[in-house]
Design a protein around this motif. Structure first.
Motif, PDB file in Angstrom:
ATOM      1  N   TYR A 250      63.141  22.505  36.056  1.00 40.52           N
ATOM      2  CA  TYR A 250      62.440  22.287  37.356  1.00 40.52           C
ATOM      3  C   TYR A 250      62.338  24.105  36.690  1.00 40.52           C
ATOM      4  CZ  TYR A 250      61.750  17.498  38.831  1.00 40.52           C
ATOM      5  OH  TYR A 250      61.562  15.910  39.142  1.00 40.52           O
TER       6      TYR A 250
ATOM      7  N   TRP B 133      58.907  26.636  36.583  1.00 40.74           N
ATOM      8  CA  TRP B 133      58.377  27.052  37.429  1.00 40.74           C
ATOM      9  C   TRP B 133      58.699  29.004  36.711  1.00 40.74           C
ATOM     10  CZ3 TRP B 133      56.198  26.656  41.130  1.00 40.74           C
ATOM     11  CH2 TRP B 133      56.231  25.245  41.859  1.00 40.74           C
TER      12      TRP B 133
ATOM     13  N   ALA C 169      52.912  26.569  38.554  1.00 41.13           N
ATOM     14  CA  ALA C 169      52.747  25.242  37.989  1.00 41.13           C
ATOM     15  C   ALA C 169      53.087  24.348  39.610  1.00 41.13           C
ATOM     16  CB  ALA C 169      54.765  26.211  37.939  1.00 41.13           C
TER      17      ALA C 169
ATOM     18  N   GLY D 187      55.683  21.721  39.671  1.00 43.09           N
ATOM     19  CA  GLY D 187      56.069  21.431  40.298  1.00 43.09           C
ATOM     20  C   GLY D 187      56.849  19.319  39.944  1.00 43.09           C
TER      21      GLY D 187
ATOM     22  N   SER E 262      49.223  21.463  35.609  1.00 45.70           N
ATOM     23  CA  SER E 262      49.562  23.458  36.134  1.00 45.70           C
ATOM     24  C   SER E 262      47.768  23.408  37.327  1.00 45.70           C
ATOM     25  CB  SER E 262      49.350  24.631  35.350  1.00 45.70           C
ATOM     26  OG  SER E 262      48.776  24.311  34.094  1.00 45.70           O
TER      27      SER E 262
END
Length: 514
Positions: free
Chosen positions: A22, A26, A32, A34, A405
């Motif tokens: 993760y 980011w 991003a 998540g 995204s």
């Protein structure tokens, strides 16, 4: 107190590797969200549908833009996400990943309790637990050997045997990357621990709750727990096992009635189910590499340490066997994504069966003399045992999957859709934006998730033809909202009957004029 603190720290340590992926997401992905894997966003989309176009309990398919899409899908996890997003106002990615983190910690904690309950003594138990969480097979090692023979770079195609780029998770701890799998594994780990502690009715309740939210994990663990109670009834004449087995049979009957009776009565669902009937099978060589090392340890324990057999050990024999048969169900019936039944549900029972041997080997390493040889042995053995997962985490942080995204202007557009409580069919030629619109807004995209959108290929073909300037057809009539990208000309609007609702950095949102 010190032991409890140490337990908490080692549990959190076991969760940490998942979140390096993760962090890479980011840092490396502009816009991003998540959501680090393609399937993650649609759970929130399903949950929103329950409240925005459903009846508060069930919802329709959010990727079916037809106004008469049947309201038939009822699962508690999407419902929970939908409640958080639509009723409380928590962003979809925040609630989804937060649940995953909490569930990952719970899974890790119950795994520690299981390991501790099965070990005969506590020497180096936390190291054994970490091996349970992040140990693997020989998938990556086999590719390294092939690369050596063929004179390639050692890490060339390192995930070649780890199917789906490693995202099918043959071992246990890697499942914590996906919030959905972390949640399912929390229920499974808790149920397994209850079996060990002879709280069998609680275990029945846990797999029943699990079955109410996921078809693959649901049927898998209903069959595991049902087979275990049948084993207890036939071998140990346990009368309580009869009642538990009957309860599980009723639950399984309701499960099958819902998925293969009620849902199958709707042609819209039948079309989707045919899309899901995929032969995602597991080659024999992959099974041998994924499970061979832990299977060898389990066999050594059962064959050469018979005195360490306890009644609950037979549960893990049953659990591993049922899950293995589900992985290979393509040998018996039409395959329905056999890979879905991997997820560590064969690997972990084999690991737990081999625990005494694993602990003996671990203890032997810590008694090697001199100290230099001990350090070298540990420094080689532990990473080698975790090599599959080390390679996956390293590859996933350096080369993340194509990310879903959202550029900042698109987020602004989505905020406008939420503020206006916009409904209707949404059209955008960007496939990711179209898909994510169902997660972040109340609209239904004309085409979204590739496996959940009816006639996805045809719809995508129509949209791309429209975006290239070809004349539109009747398919365009149901469209209520259009998002044009900076590269899209304004003349893509089919008539003057559209008004600009929002513009952000040359992204233009249009809605039908009244």
């Amino acid at each position: 107190m010190k032991q409890r603190v140490a337990d908490i720290l080692v549990v959190l340590l076991a969760v940490a590797p998942s979140y390096s992926v993760y962090a890479a997401h980011w840092m490396q992905s502009e816009g991003a969200t998540g959501f680090i894997q393609y399937d993650m966003p649609y759970y929130s989309a399903n949950g929103r549908e329950v409240f925005e176009n459903g009846n508060g309990i069930a919802g329709a398919n959010p990727f079916d833009p037809q106004p008469d899409a049947p309201v038939v899908y009822a699962q508690w996890f999407p419902w929970l996400l939908g409640t958080a997003v639509t009723q409380v106002g928590i962003p979809p990615e925040v609630i989804f990943c937060s649940i995953g983190l909490i569930a990952g910690v719970i899974t890790s904690w119950f795994t520690l309790l299981i390991v501790r309950s099965l070990l005969t003594h506590h020497e180096h138990e936390r190291l054994v637990f970490l091996l349970a969480m992040w140990g693997g097979g020989a998938l990556a090692l086999a590719q390294v050997v092939i690369n050596f023979i063929t004179h390639e770079h050692p890490f060339h195609l390192i995930l070649n045997f780890d199917l789906g780029g490693g995202w099918w998770f043959f071992s246990w701890g890697r499942n914590l990357l996906l919030p959905t799998e972390a949640l399912y594994h929390a229920f499974v780990a808790a149920a397994w621990y209850c079996v060990i502690k002879r709280r069998e009715w609680t275990a029945v309740a846990l797999v029943t709750i699990l079955a109410a939210t996921h078809p693959f994990s649901g049927v898998q663990h209903l069959l595991v727990m049902g087979s275990w109670n049948l084993f207890q009834l036939l071998v140990w004449k346990d009368r309580q096992a009869l009642f538990r087995g009957l309860t599980l049979t009723v639950v399984l009957g309701l499960f099958l009635t819902y998925y293969f009776g009620f849902l199958e009565s709707f042609p819209e669902h039948r079309d989707l189910r045919e899309t899901w009937t995929l032969n995602w099978s597991v080659p024999t060589i992959v099974l041998l590499l994924a499970y061979g090392p832990v299977a060898t340890l389990a066999a050594a324990r059962l064959l050469f340490q018979p005195r360490t057999r306890s009644p609950e050990i037979w549960f893990f024999v049953v659990a591993g066997l049922i899950s293995f048969l589900l992985i290979k169900h393509d040998l018996f019936i039409t395959p329905h994504q056999p890979l879905h039944f991997t997820r560590g549900y064969v690997w972990m029972p084999l690991f737990l069966l081999g625990l005494p041997v694993i602990q003996s080997l671990t203890n032997s390493m810590f008694h090697i003399q001199p100290m230099f040889l001990r350090v070298v042995c540990i420094a080689i053995s532990v990473p080698l045992a975790c090599f599959d997962n080390i390679c996956f985490i390293g590859h996933s942080t350096q080369h993340p999957e194509p990310q879903l995204s959202l550029p900042t202007p698109v987020r602004d557009i989505f905020e406008t859709l939420n503020e206006h409580e916009a409904t209707g069919v949404f059209l955008c030629a960007d496939e990711d934006v179209s898909y994510l619109s169902a997660t972040f807004t109340p609209v239904r995209p004309y085409f979204g998730h590739k496996f959940n959108t009816p006639d996805f290929a045809e719809r995508k073909k129509q949209v791309l033809a429209w975006a290239s300037g070809e004349p539109i057809d009747d398919w365009f009539n149901p469209i209520d909202l259009i998002l044009l990208r900076p590269e899209d000309p304004t003349d893509l609007l089919p008539s003057n009957n559209w008004q600009l609702l929002k513009e952000s950095n040359n992204y233009r949102l249009y809605t039908q004029s009244p």
